[in-house]
Design a protein around this motif. Sequence first.
Motif, mmCIF file in Angstrom:
data_model
loop_
_atom_site.group_PDB
_atom_site.id
_atom_site.type_symbol
_atom_site.label_atom_id
_atom_site.label_comp_id
_atom_site.label_asym_id
_atom_site.label_seq_id
_atom_site.Cartn_x
_atom_site.Cartn_y
_atom_site.Cartn_z
ATOM 1 N N LEU A 105 7.174 -6.354 11.141
ATOM 2 C CA LEU A 105 7.475 -4.966 10.780
ATOM 3 C C LEU A 105 7.438 -4.034 11.984
ATOM 4 O O LEU A 105 6.617 -4.196 12.887
ATOM 5 C CB LEU A 105 6.458 -4.471 9.742
ATOM 6 N N ALA A 106 8.313 -3.061 11.971
ATOM 7 C CA ALA A 106 8.313 -2.019 12.994
ATOM 8 C C ALA A 106 7.127 -1.087 12.770
ATOM 9 O O ALA A 106 6.532 -1.062 11.689
ATOM 10 C CB ALA A 106 9.605 -1.217 12.917
ATOM 11 N N GLN A 107 6.800 -0.317 13.791
ATOM 12 C CA GLN A 107 5.839 0.764 13.598
ATOM 13 C C GLN A 107 6.417 1.718 12.562
ATOM 14 O O GLN A 107 7.637 1.936 12.526
ATOM 15 C CB GLN A 107 5.652 1.497 14.936
ATOM 16 N N ASN A 108 5.557 2.282 11.711
ATOM 17 C CA ASN A 108 6.042 3.184 10.657
ATOM 18 C C ASN A 108 6.989 2.523 9.673
ATOM 19 O O ASN A 108 7.826 3.192 9.060
ATOM 20 C CB ASN A 108 6.719 4.425 11.235
ATOM 21 N N ALA A 109 6.880 1.221 9.541
ATOM 22 C CA ALA A 109 7.729 0.520 8.575
ATOM 23 C C ALA A 109 7.352 0.914 7.152
ATOM 24 O O ALA A 109 6.220 1.336 6.876
ATOM 25 C CB ALA A 109 7.572 -0.984 8.745
ATOM 26 N N LEU A 110 8.320 0.781 6.281
ATOM 27 C CA LEU A 110 8.086 1.006 4.849
ATOM 28 C C LEU A 110 8.272 -0.326 4.125
ATOM 29 O O LEU A 110 9.319 -0.969 4.251
ATOM 30 C CB LEU A 110 9.089 2.029 4.313
ATOM 31 N N VAL A 111 7.227 -0.738 3.412
ATOM 32 C CA VAL A 111 7.328 -1.939 2.573
ATOM 33 C C VAL A 111 7.554 -1.466 1.138
ATOM 34 O O VAL A 111 6.841 -0.598 0.636
ATOM 35 C CB VAL A 111 6.029 -2.780 2.644
ATOM 36 N N ILE A 112 8.577 -2.009 0.515
ATOM 37 C CA ILE A 112 8.872 -1.682 -0.881
ATOM 38 C C ILE A 112 8.844 -2.983 -1.673
ATOM 39 O O ILE A 112 9.484 -3.965 -1.278
ATOM 40 C CB ILE A 112 10.267 -1.032 -1.046
ATOM 41 N N ALA A 113 8.109 -3.010 -2.770
ATOM 42 C CA ALA A 113 8.081 -4.216 -3.604
ATOM 43 C C ALA A 113 8.374 -3.836 -5.046
ATOM 44 O O ALA A 113 7.800 -2.868 -5.562
ATOM 45 C CB ALA A 113 6.722 -4.914 -3.496
ATOM 46 N N ASP A 114 9.265 -4.579 -5.682
ATOM 47 C CA ASP A 114 9.600 -4.296 -7.078
ATOM 48 C C ASP A 114 8.716 -5.134 -7.995
ATOM 49 O O ASP A 114 8.099 -6.106 -7.573
ATOM 50 C CB ASP A 114 11.080 -4.590 -7.341
ATOM 51 N N ASN A 115 8.639 -4.712 -9.252
ATOM 52 C CA ASN A 115 7.912 -5.448 -10.300
ATOM 53 C C ASN A 115 6.405 -5.495 -10.060
ATOM 54 O O ASN A 115 5.748 -6.454 -10.475
ATOM 55 C CB ASN A 115 8.435 -6.892 -10.431
ATOM 56 N N THR A 116 5.831 -4.481 -9.448
ATOM 57 C CA THR A 116 4.404 -4.534 -9.152
ATOM 58 C C THR A 116 3.537 -4.107 -10.348
ATOM 59 O O THR A 116 2.314 -4.079 -10.230
ATOM 60 C CB THR A 116 4.052 -3.693 -7.909
ATOM 61 N N LEU A 117 4.180 -3.770 -11.453
ATOM 62 C CA LEU A 117 3.409 -3.621 -12.702
ATOM 63 C C LEU A 117 3.737 -4.786 -13.639
ATOM 64 O O LEU A 117 3.141 -4.934 -14.703
ATOM 65 C CB LEU A 117 3.699 -2.271 -13.378
ATOM 66 N N TRP A 118 4.668 -5.582 -13.231
ATOM 67 C CA TRP A 118 5.045 -6.836 -13.907
ATOM 68 C C TRP A 118 5.066 -6.693 -15.422
ATOM 69 O O TRP A 118 4.342 -7.347 -16.121
ATOM 70 C CB TRP A 118 4.125 -7.969 -13.419
ATOM 71 N N TYR A 119 5.886 -5.777 -15.854
ATOM 72 C CA TYR A 119 6.069 -5.501 -17.287
ATOM 73 C C TYR A 119 4.751 -5.161 -17.975
ATOM 74 O O TYR A 119 4.548 -5.474 -19.142
ATOM 75 C CB TYR A 119 6.796 -6.671 -17.961
ATOM 76 N N GLY A 120 3.873 -4.548 -17.208
ATOM 77 C CA GLY A 120 2.594 -4.121 -17.762
ATOM 78 C C GLY A 120 1.551 -5.226 -17.794
ATOM 79 O O GLY A 120 0.415 -4.991 -18.189
ATOM 80 N N ARG A 121 1.924 -6.422 -17.374
ATOM 81 C CA ARG A 121 0.975 -7.538 -17.510
ATOM 82 C C ARG A 121 -0.215 -7.435 -16.552
ATOM 83 O O ARG A 121 -1.204 -8.129 -16.746
ATOM 84 C CB ARG A 121 1.700 -8.872 -17.286
ATOM 85 N N VAL A 122 -0.090 -6.572 -15.558
ATOM 86 C CA VAL A 122 -1.228 -6.380 -14.645
ATOM 87 C C VAL A 122 -2.444 -5.817 -15.375
ATOM 88 O O VAL A 122 -3.558 -5.917 -14.880
ATOM 89 C CB VAL A 122 -0.858 -5.450 -13.461
ATOM 90 N N VAL A 123 -2.238 -5.217 -16.549
ATOM 91 C CA VAL A 123 -3.404 -4.692 -17.291
ATOM 92 C C VAL A 123 -3.722 -5.540 -18.522
ATOM 93 O O VAL A 123 -4.585 -5.173 -19.318
ATOM 94 C CB VAL A 123 -3.202 -3.213 -17.734
ATOM 95 N N GLU A 124 -3.040 -6.657 -18.678
ATOM 96 C CA GLU A 124 -3.303 -7.499 -19.854
ATOM 97 C C GLU A 124 -4.335 -8.573 -19.554
ATOM 98 O O GLU A 124 -4.485 -9.010 -18.415
ATOM 99 C CB GLU A 124 -1.996 -8.134 -20.344
ATOM 100 N N GLU A 125 -5.015 -8.996 -20.601
ATOM 101 C CA GLU A 125 -6.052 -10.017 -20.450
ATOM 102 C C GLU A 125 -5.452 -11.374 -20.096
ATOM 103 O O GLU A 125 -5.893 -12.050 -19.186
ATOM 104 C CB GLU A 125 -6.864 -10.139 -21.749
ATOM 105 N N ASN A 126 -4.441 -11.768 -20.875
ATOM 106 C CA ASN A 126 -3.833 -13.086 -20.652
ATOM 107 C C ASN A 126 -2.948 -13.067 -19.422
ATOM 108 O O ASN A 126 -1.850 -12.529 -19.455
ATOM 109 C CB ASN A 126 -2.977 -13.485 -21.861
ATOM 110 N N SER A 127 -3.436 -13.629 -18.356
ATOM 111 C CA SER A 127 -2.619 -13.576 -17.151
ATOM 112 C C SER A 127 -2.113 -14.973 -16.809
ATOM 113 O O SER A 127 -2.616 -15.970 -17.286
ATOM 114 C CB SER A 127 -3.432 -12.997 -16.008
ATOM 115 N N ASN A 128 -1.107 -15.015 -16.002
ATOM 116 C CA ASN A 128 -0.597 -16.303 -15.516
ATOM 117 C C ASN A 128 -0.451 -16.235 -13.994
ATOM 118 O O ASN A 128 -0.859 -15.254 -13.368
ATOM 119 C CB ASN A 128 0.724 -16.644 -16.207
ATOM 120 N N LYS A 129 0.127 -17.274 -13.437
ATOM 121 C CA LYS A 129 0.261 -17.363 -11.986
ATOM 122 C C LYS A 129 0.969 -16.132 -11.401
ATOM 123 O O LYS A 129 0.554 -15.588 -10.374
ATOM 124 C CB LYS A 129 1.048 -18.636 -11.635
ATOM 125 N N ASP A 130 2.028 -15.720 -12.061
ATOM 126 C CA ASP A 130 2.792 -14.588 -11.554
ATOM 127 C C ASP A 130 2.000 -13.280 -11.615
ATOM 128 O O ASP A 130 1.946 -12.542 -10.637
ATOM 129 C CB ASP A 130 4.102 -14.440 -12.345
#
Lengths: 223, 223
Positions: free
Chosen positions: A164-189
Amino acid sequence: METIKKNLTERRSRSMIQITDPRIEGYLMKLQPEDDAQILAMEEKAREMKFPIIDRLVGRFLHLLTRLKQPKLVVELGSGFGYSALWFARALGEGAKVVLTEYAEKNIAYARQMFEEEGLADKAEFRVGNALEIGQEYDNIDILFIDIDKYQYPAALEAMLPRLAQNALVIADNTLWYGRVVEENSNKDSEAVKRFNELMFSRSDFFTTIVPLRDGVLLSYRI
Amino acid sequence: METIKKNLTERRSRSMIQITDPRIEGYLMKLQPEDDAQILAMEEKAREMKFPIIDRLVGRFLHLLTRLKQPKLVVELGSGFGYSALWFARALGEGAKVVLTEYAEKNIAYARQMFEEEGLADKAEFRVGNALEIGQEYDNIDILFIDIDKYQYPAALEAMLPRLAQNALVIADNTLWYGRVVEENSNKDSEAVKRFNELMFSRSDFFTTIVPLRDGVLLSYRI
């Protein structure tokens, strides 16, 4: 492609949290009509093939961020058939380019065709193969866009940080993963997405935030 | 202040659409702990006084946009006691500044005190009076932040357009107005917000999008 199709089926079959009220999403879409032929053709193709692409609202957001940032080099990890890349490319200035990475040759061929029709082929590099391997061939990346298989997110970060360059911007999609980040049943993803978020937020050399636009867009700016 | 208090009561007493799922908002807040004394003091004060300030997630987002844009001049229409301005100021580079505008002298005095404690007073101008009148004293504004009474949004746009720099970024908060933009029963404020959104999206000299973060953040980049 196989993984992508499997993921898409999984996404649809499992219960999910409605992150944003659908009436609000309807209002936003109505405000922002689209008349670009290539954008519309790609959206139609995605619907027909049930191929996962970023949402148009995310596309517009990427476009605006790119105009703000004025990068010379954008690298996408996971380009599919080029929908997000087209939103990036349309925002790029003179001499800047976006690198597309994708396993399936026919997807890249289609992306190239769309870029040529739009007169933007000179703003792109079309690469077939492993996104992580190809990504590491580049240096001074101003914007890194991560949209590969979710279990690969933490590895992608580790591999790409030195690129990455200095002052780079990292953008990642799906980081709430259809809300599963707050669910009890999680999987590898979902575990990988959570770990990726925690990794990014724990770094003091990046300023990170997540925008709950569609499936969650993480933005991380290198200080 | 009177109008602000009235608006706040109105917001709370009327039914509203939950724009983002509260579990998601909880997850996002947990990811992003805050230890800055001034930020925390201002949030506490807002809770005690029931004074409307932007959400912390919006603050972080403004901060990141400011780092991307690297503006020389940020003008805020409607600064309250300086919470959003502090997020802007912390992202500003050498020689850049944010102009705060606010009717209530005591709010501006408190903002100044917070900026001084944070060592950022040289990055700000503290102005008491009518936001629209003061705003028009400036030229080459790189970021215009609109957060005044909602019925004034269309007038603010018209007044400030000639004051914007090339490639300026206009940011407006509350552009989903607690979901009321999609409700049948509208009032002066929701009609004005809707008209403002339509005005911005209809302009071909701006690229506009709304991010459904908290109450809706409109971003409009001058092409």
